[in-house]
Design a protein around this motif. Structure first.
Motif, PDB file in Angstrom:
ATOM      1  N   PHE A  49       0.989  -1.160  -0.180  1.00 20.53           N
ATOM      2  CA  PHE A  49       0.142  -0.083   0.082  1.00 20.53           C
ATOM      3  C   PHE A  49       1.035   1.133   0.032  1.00 20.53           C
ATOM      4  N   LYS A  50       1.515   1.420  -0.937  1.00 25.10           N
ATOM      5  CA  LYS A  50       2.364   2.620  -1.135  1.00 25.10           C
ATOM      6  C   LYS A  50       1.759   4.174  -0.950  1.00 25.10           C
ATOM      7  N   GLN A  51       0.567   4.259  -1.475  1.00 25.35           N
ATOM      8  CA  GLN A  51       0.057   5.401  -1.068  1.00 25.35           C
ATOM      9  C   GLN A  51      -1.620   5.272  -1.444  1.00 25.35           C
ATOM     10  N   PRO A  52      -2.199   4.728  -0.530  1.00 25.73           N
ATOM     11  CA  PRO A  52      -3.589   4.169  -0.615  1.00 25.73           C
ATOM     12  C   PRO A  52      -4.453   5.403  -0.376  1.00 25.73           C
ATOM     13  N   GLU A  53      -5.251   5.745  -1.463  1.00 20.90           N
ATOM     14  CA  GLU A  53      -6.057   7.017  -1.405  1.00 20.90           C
ATOM     15  C   GLU A  53      -7.619   6.610  -1.644  1.00 20.90           C
ATOM     16  N   GLY A  54      -7.980   5.510  -2.281  1.00 25.88           N
ATOM     17  CA  GLY A  54      -9.390   5.231  -2.472  1.00 25.88           C
ATOM     18  C   GLY A  54      -9.748   3.868  -1.905  1.00 25.88           C
ATOM     19  N   ILE A  55     -10.987   3.468  -1.667  1.00 22.36           N
ATOM     20  CA  ILE A  55     -11.375   2.410  -1.088  1.00 22.36           C
ATOM     21  C   ILE A  55     -13.042   2.084  -1.586  1.00 22.36           C
ATOM     22  N   SER A  56     -13.409   1.025  -2.005  1.00 24.56           N
ATOM     23  CA  SER A  56     -14.939   0.802  -2.292  1.00 24.56           C
ATOM     24  C   SER A  56     -14.917  -0.865  -2.329  1.00 24.56           C
ATOM     25  N   PHE A  57     -16.073  -1.150  -2.344  1.00 26.03           N
ATOM     26  CA  PHE A  57     -16.790  -2.575  -2.181  1.00 26.03           C
ATOM     27  C   PHE A  57     -17.604  -2.825  -3.319  1.00 26.03           C
ATOM     28  N   ALA A  58     -17.481  -3.824  -3.955  1.00 28.12           N
ATOM     29  CA  ALA A  58     -18.604  -4.542  -4.753  1.00 28.12           C
ATOM     30  C   ALA A  58     -19.655  -5.084  -3.960  1.00 28.12           C
ATOM     31  N   ASP A  59     -20.752  -5.395  -4.550  1.00 23.31           N
ATOM     32  CA  ASP A  59     -21.913  -5.977  -3.863  1.00 23.31           C
ATOM     33  C   ASP A  59     -21.651  -7.329  -3.252  1.00 23.31           C
ATOM     34  N   ASP A  60     -20.682  -8.047  -3.829  1.00 23.56           N
ATOM     35  CA  ASP A  60     -20.323  -9.405  -3.370  1.00 23.56           C
ATOM     36  C   ASP A  60     -19.423  -9.208  -2.061  1.00 23.56           C
ATOM     37  N   GLY A  61     -18.971  -7.926  -1.740  1.00 20.19           N
ATOM     38  CA  GLY A  61     -17.982  -7.657  -0.754  1.00 20.19           C
ATOM     39  C   GLY A  61     -16.482  -7.652  -1.164  1.00 20.19           C
ATOM     40  N   THR A  62     -16.302  -7.972  -2.249  1.00 19.23           N
ATOM     41  CA  THR A  62     -14.750  -7.803  -3.021  1.00 19.23           C
ATOM     42  C   THR A  62     -14.411  -6.380  -2.782  1.00 19.23           C
ATOM     43  N   LEU A  63     -13.275  -6.209  -2.198  1.00 24.31           N
ATOM     44  CA  LEU A  63     -12.443  -5.077  -1.665  1.00 24.31           C
ATOM     45  C   LEU A  63     -11.511  -4.539  -2.962  1.00 24.31           C
ATOM     46  N   PHE A  64     -11.840  -3.172  -3.125  1.00 25.29           N
ATOM     47  CA  PHE A  64     -10.737  -2.471  -3.973  1.00 25.29           C
ATOM     48  C   PHE A  64     -10.282  -1.225  -3.134  1.00 25.29           C
ATOM     49  N   ILE A  65      -9.036  -1.366  -3.278  1.00 27.09           N
ATOM     50  CA  ILE A  65      -8.133  -0.176  -2.665  1.00 27.09           C
ATOM     51  C   ILE A  65      -7.203   0.243  -3.755  1.00 27.09           C
ATOM     52  N   SER A  66      -7.195   1.816  -3.893  1.00 23.40           N
ATOM     53  CA  SER A  66      -6.257   2.288  -5.051  1.00 23.40           C
ATOM     54  C   SER A  66      -5.109   2.713  -4.313  1.00 23.40           C
ATOM     55  N   ASN A  67      -4.008   2.924  -5.234  1.00 26.52           N
ATOM     56  CA  ASN A  67      -2.660   3.472  -4.586  1.00 26.52           C
ATOM     57  C   ASN A  67      -2.261   4.630  -5.929  1.00 26.52           C
ATOM     58  N   GLU A  68      -1.932   5.673  -5.252  1.00 25.08           N
ATOM     59  CA  GLU A  68      -1.332   6.538  -6.327  1.00 25.08           C
ATOM     60  C   GLU A  68      -0.054   6.160  -6.738  1.00 25.08           C
ATOM     61  N   ALA A  69       0.688   6.687  -7.843  1.00 25.41           N
ATOM     62  CA  ALA A  69       1.748   6.003  -8.398  1.00 25.41           C
ATOM     63  C   ALA A  69       2.980   5.956  -7.497  1.00 25.41           C
ATOM     64  N   ARG A  70       3.199   7.173  -6.839  1.00 23.63           N
ATOM     65  CA  ARG A  70       4.394   7.231  -6.061  1.00 23.63           C
ATOM     66  C   ARG A  70       5.644   6.507  -6.531  1.00 23.63           C
ATOM     67  N   ASN A  71       6.132   7.031  -7.480  1.00 17.58           N
ATOM     68  CA  ASN A  71       7.473   6.657  -8.306  1.00 17.58           C
ATOM     69  C   ASN A  71       7.154   5.118  -8.961  1.00 17.58           C
ATOM     70  N   GLY A  72       6.073   5.022  -9.229  1.00 18.66           N
ATOM     71  CA  GLY A  72       5.545   3.609 -10.229  1.00 18.66           C
ATOM     72  C   GLY A  72       4.452   3.831 -10.856  1.00 18.66           C
ATOM     73  N   LYS A  73       3.707   3.025 -10.994  1.00 14.26           N
ATOM     74  CA  LYS A  73       2.600   3.004 -11.811  1.00 14.26           C
ATOM     75  C   LYS A  73       1.337   3.181 -10.570  1.00 14.26           C
ATOM     76  N   PRO A  74       0.344   3.852 -11.006  1.00 18.70           N
ATOM     77  CA  PRO A  74      -1.055   3.792 -10.157  1.00 18.70           C
ATOM     78  C   PRO A  74      -1.599   2.585 -10.427  1.00 18.70           C
ATOM     79  N   ASN A  75      -2.204   2.018  -9.202  1.00 15.67           N
ATOM     80  CA  ASN A  75      -2.960   0.911  -9.549  1.00 15.67           C
ATOM     81  C   ASN A  75      -3.970   0.876  -8.363  1.00 15.67           C
TER      82      ASN A  75
END
Length: 277
Positions: A243-269
């Motif tokens: 979790f280099k720079q975790p800035e976003g979080i969301s859940f799908a209806d089935d509970g799948t967790l999504f966490i987004s990271n800013e690029a921070r000297n790499g690729k955003p993901n």
């Protein structure tokens, strides 16, 4: 080094390597899938689940809502709703996008991605130094809550004030509705550890199955679970290599967790965690 000491060191190292990193029990870091994003989302600062085919995301400086494929991360569409501002989080309510600016202003974006879209700005009433990065619609309330990351009226980093925007009157309440404090973590971690925690939230989401809120901090690298009354019930330090720079979080209806990271000297993901209760 004597042979027996070498063996002890090797065994200790192996044991340490095998120790699991604390994380919510329904999710596994080992089962995580990482999806790299395009460079235009280098400073991805918010994430919102829409349906099985679409995630919405925002980027810090561009005031653009992006439609992403939740599996591939590929951009499907993008929609500019305002002039470039410091944009931090996004929420979807009944066809309307609610977007949070760092100064506490809310952008009400009706019918995004259509020719009938209209944006209304609701100004936060307190003009002292402030920085907001997360918002949520509390279950059962016709309101949006926005969370201070760094506000001058809070006691340094030991607490974060939360403010309410009434969706019926379209107005802010001037007094904080709650405050989240690191002293409330003493039953979850040691007192010494709790005192070191900086309450600087960067994103929040509601788990549709567990009925808990997941609050995320990018600056202090932690994940906190809150009950329906926003009381902390679990706390996890996040490994910085994942979790280099975790800035976003969301859940799908089935509970799948999504966490987004800013690029921070790499690729955003964004990181995908299947729900395994």
């Amino acid at each position: 080094m004597p042979l027996f000491l070498l063996l002890i060191c090797q065994c200790t190292a192996q044991k340490k390597d095998l120790e699991p990193i604390p994380f919510p029990s329904a999710y596994s870091l080992e089962q995580m899938e990482k999806v790299n994003l395009s460079d235009e989302l280098e400073e991805i600062s918010g994430l919102e689940w829409i349906d099985s085919e679409t995630l919405w995301a925002i980027e810090d400086e561009s005031s653009i809502i992006y439609q992403l494929d939740p599996m591939s991360g590929k951009r499907k569409k993008k929609f500019k709703f305002a002039k470039n501002k410091d944009i931090e989080d996004i929420l979807y309510i009944d066809g309307t996008a609610w977007v949070l600016r760092s100064n506490g202003n809310l952008y009400e974006v009706e019918n995004p991605f259509s020719e009938y879209s209209q944006t209304t700005i609701h100004e936060f009433p307190i003009h002292d130094k402030r920085d907001f990065e997360s918002l949520i619609k509390p279950e059962g309330k016709d309101a949006i809550w926005i969370f201070c990351k760094v506000c001058s009226w809070d006691e340094n980093a030991s607490q974060a004030s939360v403010y309410e925007f009434d969706l019926l009157s379209k107005t802010f309440k001037e007094d904080a509705v709650i405050q989240i404090k690191n002293e409330s973590l003493t039953e979850l971690v040691s007192k010494e550890d709790a005192q070191k925690v900086k309450i600087q939230p960067s994103a929040i989401a509601f788990h549709p199955i567990e009925k808990k809120y997941y609050l995320l901090s990018s600056s202090d690298h932690w994940l906190m679970k809150l009950d329906e009354n926003f009381n902390p019930v679990e706390f996890f330090h996040l490994p910085r290599d994942i979790f280099k720079q975790p800035e976003g979080i969301s859940f799908a209806d089935d509970g799948t967790l999504f966490i987004s990271n800013e690029a921070r000297n790499g690729k955003p993901n964004f990181l995908i965690f299947p729900f395994n209760p």
